[in-house]
Structure formats: structure tokens, C-alpha cells
Design an enzyme around this catalytic site. Structure first.
Site, short mmCIF file in Angstrom:
data_model
loop_
_atom_site.label_atom_id
_atom_site.label_comp_id
_atom_site.label_asym_id
_atom_site.label_seq_id
_atom_site.Cartn_x
_atom_site.Cartn_y
_atom_site.Cartn_z
N TYR A 117 -12.61 -2.05 12.87
CA TYR A 117 -13.00 -0.73 12.41
C TYR A 117 -14.44 -0.37 12.74
O TYR A 117 -14.78 0.79 12.83
CB TYR A 117 -12.82 -0.64 10.88
CG TYR A 117 -11.38 -0.66 10.43
CD1 TYR A 117 -10.66 -1.85 10.34
CD2 TYR A 117 -10.73 0.52 10.11
CE1 TYR A 117 -9.33 -1.86 9.94
CE2 TYR A 117 -9.40 0.52 9.71
CZ TYR A 117 -8.71 -0.66 9.62
OH TYR A 117 -7.39 -0.67 9.23
N GLN A 170 0.80 -1.22 0.00
CA GLN A 170 0.00 0.00 0.00
C GLN A 170 0.84 1.27 0.00
O GLN A 170 0.32 2.35 -0.32
CB GLN A 170 -0.94 0.00 1.21
CG GLN A 170 -1.97 -1.12 1.14
CD GLN A 170 -2.88 -1.17 2.36
OE1 GLN A 170 -2.56 -1.82 3.34
NE2 GLN A 170 -4.02 -0.49 2.30
N HIS A 194 -1.90 -5.58 -12.66
CA HIS A 194 -1.37 -5.40 -14.02
C HIS A 194 -2.21 -6.18 -15.04
O HIS A 194 -2.49 -5.68 -16.12
CB HIS A 194 0.11 -5.81 -14.09
CG HIS A 194 1.02 -4.90 -13.33
ND1 HIS A 194 2.26 -5.28 -12.88
CD2 HIS A 194 0.87 -3.61 -12.94
CE1 HIS A 194 2.83 -4.26 -12.24
NE2 HIS A 194 2.01 -3.25 -12.27
N ASN A 234 -7.40 -6.28 14.20
CA ASN A 234 -7.71 -5.14 13.33
C ASN A 234 -9.22 -4.98 13.35
O ASN A 234 -9.94 -5.91 12.97
CB ASN A 234 -7.28 -5.43 11.89
CG ASN A 234 -5.79 -5.63 11.74
OD1 ASN A 234 -5.03 -5.46 12.68
ND2 ASN A 234 -5.36 -6.00 10.54
N ASP A 257 2.19 0.49 -8.04
CA ASP A 257 3.49 0.63 -8.71
C ASP A 257 4.34 1.73 -8.07
O ASP A 257 5.56 1.59 -7.95
CB ASP A 257 3.31 0.94 -10.20
CG ASP A 257 2.81 -0.26 -11.00
OD1 ASP A 257 2.58 -1.32 -10.38
OD2 ASP A 257 2.65 -0.12 -12.22
N ARG A 297 3.92 0.05 13.08
CA ARG A 297 3.64 -1.28 12.53
C ARG A 297 3.70 -1.19 11.00
O ARG A 297 2.91 -0.45 10.39
CB ARG A 297 2.24 -1.75 12.97
CG ARG A 297 1.83 -3.06 12.33
CD ARG A 297 0.50 -3.57 12.89
NE ARG A 297 0.15 -4.84 12.27
CZ ARG A 297 -0.79 -5.01 11.35
NH1 ARG A 297 -1.53 -3.99 10.94
NH2 ARG A 297 -1.01 -6.19 10.82
N ASN A 321 -1.20 -10.94 8.43
CA ASN A 321 -2.24 -9.95 8.63
C ASN A 321 -3.57 -10.43 8.07
O ASN A 321 -3.68 -10.68 6.86
CB ASN A 321 -1.86 -8.63 7.93
CG ASN A 321 -2.92 -7.56 8.14
OD1 ASN A 321 -3.05 -7.03 9.23
ND2 ASN A 321 -3.71 -7.27 7.12
N GLU A 322 -4.55 -10.57 8.95
CA GLU A 322 -5.92 -10.88 8.55
C GLU A 322 -6.02 -12.12 7.66
O GLU A 322 -6.41 -12.04 6.49
CB GLU A 322 -6.56 -9.68 7.85
CG GLU A 322 -6.60 -8.44 8.72
CD GLU A 322 -7.35 -7.27 8.09
OE1 GLU A 322 -7.73 -7.37 6.90
OE2 GLU A 322 -7.57 -6.27 8.78
N HIS A 346 1.57 -9.15 4.79
CA HIS A 346 0.35 -8.35 4.66
C HIS A 346 -0.14 -8.49 3.22
O HIS A 346 -0.10 -7.57 2.42
CB HIS A 346 0.62 -6.89 5.04
CG HIS A 346 -0.63 -6.09 5.36
ND1 HIS A 346 -0.82 -5.45 6.56
CD2 HIS A 346 -1.74 -5.84 4.64
CE1 HIS A 346 -1.99 -4.82 6.56
NE2 HIS A 346 -2.58 -5.05 5.37
N GLU A 373 -4.81 -2.52 14.16
CA GLU A 373 -5.37 -1.54 13.23
C GLU A 373 -6.71 -1.05 13.73
O GLU A 373 -7.52 -1.84 14.22
CB GLU A 373 -5.61 -2.13 11.83
CG GLU A 373 -4.40 -2.37 11.00
CD GLU A 373 -4.74 -2.96 9.64
OE1 GLU A 373 -5.85 -2.75 9.13
OE2 GLU A 373 -3.87 -3.66 9.08
C1 GBH Z 1 -7.64 -3.64 6.83
O1 GBH Z 1 -8.59 -4.61 6.58
C2 GBH Z 1 -6.37 -3.96 6.08
O2 GBH Z 1 -5.47 -4.72 6.87
C3 GBH Z 1 -5.67 -2.74 5.56
O3 GBH Z 1 -4.68 -3.12 4.65
C4 GBH Z 1 -6.69 -1.80 4.95
O4 GBH Z 1 -6.10 -0.70 4.31
C5 GBH Z 1 -7.60 -1.36 6.06
O5 GBH Z 1 -8.27 -2.47 6.56
C6 GBH Z 1 -8.69 -0.36 5.65
O6 GBH Z 1 -9.66 -0.98 4.83
O7 GBH Z 1 -15.32 -3.08 0.07
O8 GBH Z 1 -17.44 -3.67 1.05
O9 GBH Z 1 -16.14 -5.33 -0.14
C7 GBH Z 1 -9.82 -4.46 7.27
C8 GBH Z 1 -10.85 -5.46 6.76
C9 GBH Z 1 -11.71 -6.16 4.67
C10 GBH Z 1 -12.57 -4.20 5.67
C11 GBH Z 1 -12.28 -5.77 3.34
C12 GBH Z 1 -13.16 -3.81 4.36
C13 GBH Z 1 -13.96 -4.54 2.20
C14 GBH Z 1 -15.43 -4.61 2.22
N1 GBH Z 1 -11.39 -5.01 5.49
N2 GBH Z 1 -13.47 -4.95 3.53
S1 GBH Z 1 -16.13 -4.15 0.69
#
Ligand code: GBH
Length: 498
Positions: free
Chosen positions: A337, A46, A66, A335, A79, A104, A193-194, A149, A402
Site C-alpha cells: 500500500y 470483513q 465479542h 499486498n 457480525d 480475490r 494472507n500476510e 485471511h 492487494e
Molecule cells: C491488508 O493488510 C489486509 O490484508 C486487509 O485485510 C486490510 O483490510 C487491508 O490491508 C487494508 O488495511 O493501524 O498503524 O497499527 C495490509 C497491512 C497491516 C497495514 C496493519 C496496516 C495497521 C497499522 N496492514 N497495519 S496501524
């Protein structure tokens, strides 16, 4: 009356005990304990860019974006990204700007091992990570390294990727190189990660690399290998490195808080199933008894039989494997949210993970939102999840690896400020009032970066990166000074506790 009085007395005693714990801890509910790690997170694909520079090998995200630019928002890819391969010193400046005591970040497997194996060791990649680690330590910032990751070397995907059990040996040898090379200075490791999201790359086409469409099969095979790979790396550290390096090895799982739509038995059972399929699939074998949760085992076995299969889509561990998997973590990374609503019911096709769960998930559209449809702002769910984990997996300290908020990139990011303020307040209640053992908190993310298939539009950064600029400067948003105050004072403002 008597019972009522007893309940009141009990509540008073519990409140007194909680207060005593809080006082013993740090004196106030709004303060972080001594030594608590406060920092921010990122991931190699990322932020790094330089996707084919200085000997780096192709990984599955390079390959997928790609080959299939249509999978990504506006055909964007990693890229160049934040160009952290060249600008890592600016990343460290940003971390200093918010008073972070930890960072991290992840190592790109194919940057150090371009083929995924030890036949080629890319010294430029090793130099790069040595430079970051050394610069962090010079600035008093603890490196917390994620080994994986999501960016598998493409060479390993050509032989099947995570569903291939041989991936365990490749991962162990990669980990050995990391311990040998960086373990004198890195004391915090997370393996994968995840894994839940990694497994999605083998159960659907589109957003998650390597986009292998084997729902209900590929995801369980990948999970099975990742659990074994994680545990073997943990045992490697225990047997060959812990005595001299004295660090900690964990894994970073992901889950929302799952809130039942109704407070009835069948809904509470759906909630429990969802946690066991999402977190328990990994945490139960690794932290508890070396095996999958009973409800997961039973439902996938039953569905597999009903589909007329001679074997379960969920593989089994041998007794020997259970022994080395059981207890293979020093801490549990999470992680998280948001909160998602659950109810019993069928979703997904035959076969699929979703159908196996017997749970329907959806968002409460009346909750405050973000620029991501999946991310609602529900701070109380954070505290509930931390308590759920602490009860389910006693004895394992938690690291929040996270947590963060996505918007469209405004510099005056008041909604991100309020998200962090309210989530950190709930974290402190979990620590200081509920007694949950939490060692650190990593905000996602230190700066705007490639949000995978959502491209550069959806932004999680505390610093802004203007991806159309030539210098890709890290520009502090309003949340940078807000987080800086919290991280330096080890205190969350009172207004977030109301
Ligand atoms: C994290 O995943 C990742 O570890 C990190 O790389 C990422 O940038 C960060 O979250 C923020 O998203 O688009 O409706 O299909 C958290 C788990 C899994 C939550 C994928 C969002 C997409 C749902 N994520 N999910 S959707």
C-alpha cells in the site's frame, strides 16, 4: 571521456532493449499485457457477516471482538459487516460493474469446518462458496481463493493456534477439503494472507486476533508453523491435484517499500535487514533455499543467547522440512500500500521482533497522505518494491494481491482515483519498462468493509456500503467508473505517466 561514451552507448542500448520488450509485450507502456488479471479483493471476516448462521463456528475475530469490544473502533465487529453471506450476488454485480476479470476472496475456515477439523463438515458453508464460485464463472470472472485471511477457528486457538506445530496437519486437511470441493473450478489459490500480520496476533495484545502477548517468541513460532503449513499444502496440491486440476498455488505476503533515510552503507544495510525480516522470513525459505535468511537467523540467535536463553527464539527447520519448503510456490502474491522510511537503530522491548531487526521505521509526514496514518501515497515505491522482489526471487511471477487507498467514504473519491491511477502507472512501468513478470492486480477492496480494529470508519471500497442502512446496498463511487475504464480498456490514462 571514453568511459563516458561507453556509458552513454550502454544506456542507449538498454533503452532500445526496454522499448523492444515493451513493443513485444503490448505495444505501449500504458497497456496491460494480454491475459493480465484485473480485479478486486475482499476477505471473509470483513464482508460476510452471518457470524453464527447455518452452522458456522466461532473464529478468533468473533471471539476477540465479542470478548473485547474495546479493541475495536466504537466496539464494531464483523457480525453483520456487508452481509455478503446473503448478498454475494450483489458483490458479483459490483465486480461486473468495474469490468473485473478476477475476484480475490477468502474462505472462512470455521464456516466450512466449524471445529477446524473434519469431524463436522458444514454443508451450508460449502454451498455458499459453491454459489459464489459458480456465479463468478458464469460471469467470466476468475475466482482467486485465499484459504486463510486471519480467521482461525476459535477451537484451534484453544489449543494454541499457529504457534502449535500441530496446526500444520489441521491446515493440510482443511486445504484438502477445499481442493476436493472447489478445485475443479478454482485455479488460483493462495494459502495464507500476510503471515507477517498473522504472526503479530501472537506478539502483542490489542488490534490483531488472537491478541496473544508473547513478543519476540509467539510471532516466530507462528511464522515457523505457517511456512511449514503452506509448503505442505503446496506439496499436497503438487502430488494429488495438479495433474487433474492444473491450477496455481501461492502465498500472499505483505510489505511496504522501505526507503532508507540516508544513502549510506549502514542505512542501506538497515533497509536490507527490514526486507529480510519482513518478506525474507517467509519468501526466502519458500522461494529460495528452504531456510531463513542468514541475517535473520544470526540476529535472532545472537539476541536469544544474549538474553540467556538455552535456545533461539527462532526455531530451525529439519533437513527434510527444508527440502519440501524450498520452491513451494507457483507465484508470489504481494499486498502493498505504501512506502516507509527506515534507519538503523533500536526500537521495541527485550525481546521483540522490532529489536531483532535493528531497524527504526517511520512515515515521512510530508508525503501525501490518506485517512490511515500508515498509508502515504508514494507510487514510485511500488515500482521499486516490484523490482526488488523480481531481483531477489527470480523466476517467480508476481501477483499484486492487494493495493488500495483508505478514506472516510466519500462518493466523489478523487484521492482514490489518483492513487489507483498513479500506482497502476508504476505497475505498468515495472512490467513494460523494467521487465518484471507480473500476472495480475487485485484492488483492495471491491467495497467498504470492516477494517479490522479500525472498524467501519476507515474505508477502502471502490463501492460504498452505508452500514447504517437496512439494505446495505453497494453504491459505486467515482472510482468505480475510473477503474471500469482501466479494466475494460486495459489501459491507464496518459496523465498518470507524467
Ligand atoms: C491488508 O493488510 C489486509 O490484508 C486487509 O485485510 C486490510 O483490510 C487491508 O490491508 C487494508 O488495511 O493501524 O498503524 O497499527 C495490509 C497491512 C497491516 C497495514 C496493519 C496496516 C495497521 C497499522 N496492514 N497495519 S496501524
Amino acid at each position: 571521456m571514453v568511459r563516458y561514451a561507453a556509458a552513454v552507448l550502454w544506456a542507449l542500448a538498454a533503452a532500445a532493449a526496454a522499448t523492444a520488450a515493451a513493443v513485444a509485450n503490448s505495444g505501449a507502456v500504458n497497456k496491460f499485457p494480454d491475459g493480465f488479471l484485473l480485479g478486486a479483493a475482499s476477505a471473509a471476516y470483513q464482508i460476510e457477516g452471518a457470524w453464527n448462521e447455518d452452522g458456522k463456528g466461532e473464529n478468533i475475530w468473533d471471539h476477540m471482538f465479542h470478548e473485547h469490544p474495546e479493541y475495536a473502533h466504537n466496539g464494531e465487529n464483523g457480525d453483520v459487516a456487508c452481509d455478503s453471506y446473503h448478498k454475494y450476488a450483489e458483490d458479483v454485480e459490483a465486480l461486473k460493474g468495474i469490468g473485473a476479470t478476477a475476484y480475490r476472496f477468502s474462505i472462512s475456515w470455521s464456516r466450512v469446518l466449524p471445529t477446524g477439523d473434519l469431524d463436522v463438515i458444514n454443508q451450508a458453508g460449502i454451498d455458499y462458496y459453491n454459489n459464489i464460485i459458480n456465479l463468478l464463472l458464469e460471469n467470466g470472472i476468475e475466482p482467486m481463493v485465499t484459504m486463510y485471511h486471519w480467521d482461525l477457528p476459535q477451537a484451534l486457538q484453544y489449543i494454541g493456534g499457529w504457534p502449535n506445530p500441530l496446526m500444520v496437519d489441521y491446515f493440510v486437511e482443511y486445504a484438502r477439503l477445499l481442493f476436493d470441493t472447489f478445485g475443479d473450478r478454482v485455479k488460483w489459490w493462495t494459502t495464507i494472507n500476510e503471515p507477517y500480520i498473522v504472526a503479530c496476533g501472537y506478539s502483542s495484545s490489542g488490534w490483531q486476533a488472537p491478541s496473544q502477548n508473547a513478543p519476540g517468541i509467539g510471532n516466530y513460532l507462528a511464522a515457523h508453523t505457517m511456512i511449514r503449513a503452506h509448503a505442505r499444502v503446496y506439496r499436497l496440491y503438487e502430488q494429488e491435484y495438479r495433474a487433474t486440476q492444473n491450477g496455481k498455488v501461492g502465498i500472499a505476503l505483505n510489505s511496504d517499500w522501505y526507503e532508507p533515510a540516508e544513502d549510506t552503507d549502514s542505512y542501506l544495510e538497515a533497509q536490507e535487514r527490514m526486507f529480510q525480516f519482513q518478506l525474507g522470513l517467509y519468501a526466502h525459505p519458500i522461494l529460495l533455499d528452504g531456510d531463513y535468511p542468514a541475517v535473520v537467523r544470526q540476529r535472532v540467535d545472537n539476541n536469544s543467547a544474549a538474553e540467556g536463553r538455552p535456545r533461539s527464539r527462532l526455531p530451525s527447520f529439519t533437513e527434510e522440512e527444508k527440502q519440501y519448503i524450498k520452491g513451494s510456490a507457483d507465484f508470489i502474491g504481494i499486498n502493498t500500500y505504501t512506502t516507509t522510511i527506515v534507519e538503523p537503530g533500536d526500537s521495541g522491548g527485550v525481546p521483540s521482533f522490532e529489536l531483532d531487526t535493528g531497524v527504526i521505521r517511520y512515515q515521512n509526514e510530508s508525503w501525501p497522505g490518506s485517512s490511515a496514518s500508515w498509508l502515504k501515497v508514494v507510487p514510485w515505491g511500488f515500482r521499486k518494491l516490484l523490482n526488488w522482489m523480481s531481483n531477489e526471487y527470480p523466476g517467480y511471477p508476481i501477483v499484486v494481491t492487494e493495493n488500495g487507498y483508505g478514506d472516510w467514504g466519500e462518493l466523489d473519491d478523487q484521492r482514490r482515483i489518483d492513487y489507483y491511477g498513479s500506482y497502476l502507472a508504476e505497475l505498468l512501468k515495472a512490467i513494460n519498462e523494467d521487465g518484471v513478470n507480473i500476472l495480475g492486480y487485485m484492488a483492495w477492496s471491491i467495497m467498504d468493509n470492516l477494517e479490522w480494529a479500525s472498524g467501519y470508519e476507515l474505508r477502502f471500497g471502490i463501492y460504498r456500503v452505508d452500514f447504517n442502512s437496512t439494505d446495505l446496498a453497494r453504491i459505486p463511487k467515482a472510482s468505480a467508473s475510473f477503474m471500469g475504464d482501466i479494466f475494460r480498456n486495459k489501459t491507464v490514462p496518459d496523465e498518470y505517466f507524467q
